[in-house]
Write an enzyme that holds these catalytic residues in place. Structure first.
Site, mmCIF file in Angstrom:
data_model
loop_
_atom_site.group_PDB
_atom_site.id
_atom_site.type_symbol
_atom_site.label_atom_id
_atom_site.label_comp_id
_atom_site.label_asym_id
_atom_site.label_seq_id
_atom_site.Cartn_x
_atom_site.Cartn_y
_atom_site.Cartn_z
ATOM 1 N N GLU A 166 -36.014 18.766 28.989
ATOM 2 C CA GLU A 166 -36.270 17.517 28.269
ATOM 3 C C GLU A 166 -36.918 17.710 26.903
ATOM 4 O O GLU A 166 -37.051 16.742 26.149
ATOM 5 C CB GLU A 166 -37.135 16.587 29.134
ATOM 6 C CG GLU A 166 -38.567 17.031 29.345
ATOM 7 C CD GLU A 166 -38.782 18.010 30.491
ATOM 8 O OE1 GLU A 166 -39.946 18.126 30.919
ATOM 9 O OE2 GLU A 166 -37.823 18.653 30.958
ATOM 10 N N CYS A 223 -39.941 21.996 36.860
ATOM 11 C CA CYS A 223 -41.255 22.641 36.842
ATOM 12 C C CYS A 223 -41.988 22.391 38.165
ATOM 13 O O CYS A 223 -41.598 22.952 39.187
ATOM 14 C CB CYS A 223 -42.049 22.211 35.619
ATOM 15 S SG CYS A 223 -43.422 23.330 35.243
ATOM 16 N N HIS A 229 -38.106 23.458 31.107
ATOM 17 C CA HIS A 229 -38.107 22.043 30.716
ATOM 18 C C HIS A 229 -36.886 21.698 29.860
ATOM 19 O O HIS A 229 -36.889 21.938 28.651
ATOM 20 C CB HIS A 229 -39.389 21.713 29.949
ATOM 21 C CG HIS A 229 -40.591 21.704 30.814
ATOM 22 N ND1 HIS A 229 -40.975 20.600 31.531
ATOM 23 C CD2 HIS A 229 -41.483 22.683 31.116
ATOM 24 C CE1 HIS A 229 -42.065 20.887 32.223
ATOM 25 N NE2 HIS A 229 -42.387 22.146 31.995
#
EC number: 6.3.5.2
Length: 186
Positions: free
Chosen positions: A166, A77, A164
């Site tokens: 994660e 990001c 993202h």
């Protein structure tokens, strides 16, 4: 000892990056983005992950890390956007802010996307994006809302991803980290 340093850029998901790496049993440490470059070097990391964050203005020493470290780097990001800026690309406000599940089209399964293509469901959470790719980079993935969802340096193990990996909304996101870990070990 093998270690990947995660640079905390004040984003809401930075701790999830660290938690995901711990779950994958990848040695890592979360450090502030204001950590001096010489301290980063003294820790002798095998790789660096630049986490997300709210703004380019709060990115601490990240551009210096990108420009001076000769280790694999993965920007997520804001980290992705910082890599683009450090190499002469352009970052600007996205045409439409994105906080949603999107489908990624993987153009090149090399390295960080190994075994994940040709499509991947990911979580997007951003208002800015890379508008002009740096000259030394290739686009690895795109989507209907962002042309440069992922990029890679031509000659160095430097990668940026806008989405993202994660968060649990990104299916198979952990495999992006496993693939980056493999890059760091090679």
């Amino acid at each position: 000892m093998f270690m990947i340093l995660i640079i905390n850029n004040h984003g809401q998901y930075n701790h999830r990056i660290h938690r995901t790496l711990r779950y994958l049993q990848i040695p890592s440490e979360l450090v502030p983005n204001t950590t001096p470059l010489d301290e980063i070097i003294s820790r002798d990391p095998e790789g660096l992950i630049l986490g997300g964050g709210p703004s380019l203005e709060r990115s601490g020493n990240c551009v210096e890390y990108i420009q001076k470290l000769e280790i694999p780097i993965l920007g997520i990001c804001l980290g992705h956007q910082l890599i683009a800026k450090a190499y002469g690309g352009e970052v600007a406000t996205a045409e439409a802010e994105s906080y949603a599940q999107i489908e990624l089209e993987i153009l090149d399964e090399d390295d960080i996307f190994r075994g994940l293509g040709p499509r991947m469901s990911v979580w997007a959470s951003h208002k800015d994006e890379v508008k002009k790719l740096p000259d030394e980079f290739d686009v690895l993935a795109t989507s209907s809302i962002c042309e440069v969802e992922a990029m890679k340096h031509h000659d160095k193990p430097v990668y940026g991803i806008q989405f993202h990996p994660e968060v649990h909304h990104t299916r198979e996101g952990h495999r992006v980290f496993e693939n980056f870990y493999d890059v760091c070990r090679s």
